[in-house]
Design an enzyme around this catalytic site. Sequence first.
Site, mmCIF file in Angstrom:
data_model
loop_
_atom_site.group_PDB
_atom_site.id
_atom_site.type_symbol
_atom_site.label_atom_id
_atom_site.label_comp_id
_atom_site.label_asym_id
_atom_site.label_seq_id
_atom_site.Cartn_x
_atom_site.Cartn_y
_atom_site.Cartn_z
ATOM 1 N N LYS A 15 0.853 -1.223 -0.019
ATOM 2 C CA LYS A 15 -0.039 -0.094 -0.221
ATOM 3 C C LYS A 15 0.870 1.099 0.030
ATOM 4 O O LYS A 15 1.491 1.597 0.878
ATOM 5 C CB LYS A 15 -0.959 0.099 1.204
ATOM 6 C CG LYS A 15 -2.157 0.880 1.174
ATOM 7 C CD LYS A 15 -2.318 1.820 2.335
ATOM 8 C CE LYS A 15 -1.142 2.793 2.791
ATOM 9 N NZ LYS A 15 -1.171 3.992 2.163
ATOM 10 N N GLY A 28 7.023 5.463 8.526
ATOM 11 C CA GLY A 28 6.042 6.434 8.600
ATOM 12 C C GLY A 28 6.134 6.787 9.929
ATOM 13 O O GLY A 28 7.150 6.781 10.567
ATOM 14 N N GLU A 34 10.024 1.389 10.794
ATOM 15 C CA GLU A 34 10.949 2.499 10.764
ATOM 16 C C GLU A 34 10.265 3.833 10.784
ATOM 17 O O GLU A 34 9.504 4.036 9.846
ATOM 18 C CB GLU A 34 11.559 2.176 9.329
ATOM 19 C CG GLU A 34 12.923 3.248 9.128
ATOM 20 C CD GLU A 34 12.611 4.482 8.618
ATOM 21 O OE1 GLU A 34 12.442 5.437 9.329
ATOM 22 O OE2 GLU A 34 12.523 4.437 7.439
ATOM 23 N N LEU A 35 10.412 4.354 11.953
ATOM 24 C CA LEU A 35 9.529 5.455 12.475
ATOM 25 C C LEU A 35 10.324 6.917 12.391
ATOM 26 O O LEU A 35 11.211 6.980 11.857
ATOM 27 C CB LEU A 35 8.692 4.981 13.646
ATOM 28 C CG LEU A 35 7.958 3.668 13.772
ATOM 29 C CD1 LEU A 35 7.664 3.288 14.960
ATOM 30 C CD2 LEU A 35 7.072 3.533 12.912
ATOM 31 N N CYS A 69 13.298 10.946 7.117
ATOM 32 C CA CYS A 69 13.491 10.531 8.444
ATOM 33 C C CYS A 69 15.043 10.765 9.111
ATOM 34 O O CYS A 69 15.124 11.115 10.398
ATOM 35 C CB CYS A 69 12.941 9.264 8.606
ATOM 36 S SG CYS A 69 13.755 7.911 7.836
ATOM 37 N N GLU A 73 9.834 16.707 14.778
ATOM 38 C CA GLU A 73 10.606 16.485 13.720
ATOM 39 C C GLU A 73 10.171 17.530 12.541
ATOM 40 O O GLU A 73 9.033 17.427 12.434
ATOM 41 C CB GLU A 73 10.156 15.139 13.050
ATOM 42 C CG GLU A 73 11.100 14.718 11.810
ATOM 43 C CD GLU A 73 10.917 13.125 11.635
ATOM 44 O OE1 GLU A 73 11.775 12.554 10.788
ATOM 45 O OE2 GLU A 73 9.619 12.561 12.053
#
Length: 491
Positions: A186, A240, A262-263, A296, A393
């Site tokens: 997705k 995300g 993976e944030l 990120c 961030e």
Amino acid sequence: MTTPTRADERRVVDAVPTDLLVGDWRKAAEGRTFTVDDPATEGVIAEVANASPDDARAALGAAADAQAGWAATPPRQRGEVLRRAYELMTARVDDLALLMTLEMGKPVAESKAEVAYAADFFRWFSEEAVRISGDYKVSTSGANRVLVMRQPVGPCLFITPWNFPAAMAARKVGPALAAGCTVVLKPAQQTPLSALAMAQIFLEAGLPPGVLNVVPTTDAGDVTAPLLADGRLRKLSFTGSTAVGSKLMAAAAERVLRVSLELGGNAPFLVFADADLGAAVQGALAAKMRNGGEACTAANRFYVHSSLAGDFAEQLASAMAAMPVGRGTEEGVKVGPLIDATQREKVASLVDDAVSRGAKVLCGGAAPKRAGYFYEPTVLAQVPEDAQMSSTEIFGPVAPVFSFDDDDEAVAAANGTEYGLVAYVYTRDLSRALGVAERLEVGMLGLNRGVVSDPAAPFGGVKASGNGREGGDVGIDEYLEIKYVAIDKGW
């Protein structure tokens, strides 16, 4: 680089399938579509099929049906499909890069670099497919023999972001296919075209129907929720925000799914008193301005020794102010638009907050008055620690500079966040470099280097930046289960 014509842009967009890939290309079940916009012009560039929950369940069904056959495919054959995908992406880098720039906004030169980076994951994991190993030994008691095998996890759900629309998908799809897993992908609503183009390449490379399925949608939560509850799904991988990742992790816990995340990040960039100032500024440009700061891994907090802070901020501001801003297809442009109005408003709000608390604007500090979601490259000096951007961030072309007086203060400031994805350190003292590296609470560290990403290296973070690793020789482990067989010695 010559500026592509409108005919060039239309040609690369028209070449991309805009249906769902559910075993084969098909319309959305309810006939729905959504528009893909150019963030530099705010105009529509394509309409894409808009998947429903039923479409997603059909995609998982296709993946589940294809799982046994793909897992049984010899590793060499799986690797050759990946290798052909690498070669096709490399041959089409110009068109794929232009497509990416149109839907995401980054300059074409950066898009070309991302396409090459994404393709390299397919090359790397084409080689790893044939290196999946096991173990065989006699037990310590001598009563039996121990056989350990590694087998594919099974059907996987991948949810990928808009900022690196090809690379983030490739970093997941490559190891999954190499391991023998099937996939439902997705892609982000803002950037589905790169994923659809990649899927078409895999079909041309000989990937069997159903092994890779792609379901763009505007209803991410409604579409993915039934898959997480479906017994056929065995693995979730998400890139995300931490807020969304924690919700997905909670949902996955209901069925004890394998999860890799993976944030978010809040990367510190540390410049010590003995650093090469020129190299540190160049490294800061790479760490901050890659992808216009929408990464990120982007440096978010610049901690510079007080003896260098003023010169560093001035030199960084001079370099960033000289970066041309514009549509990514235009010759000479170094900074494209942000992805949408919401992101631009967030960046502007963070800058305004810092300035209201006493930060000094050395360059930028505003959105230019033009179409598109642009924001000027910005450097802020004398940023107070209570500014929102010190703990948030930024995800934009803004560099806040803080100062420190000793190593302990720098490390404490760097670690003073819930995130732990990456950090950057500039120093010419080897003892300091290694000592700081050991103390920083991050999954990755750039030492005298502003870029850390590499298909051959493990990518991932600690704390609220996620779990699991992508890339490197450990990347394929996320898609393999370990099975132990005890063999009676007398048999």
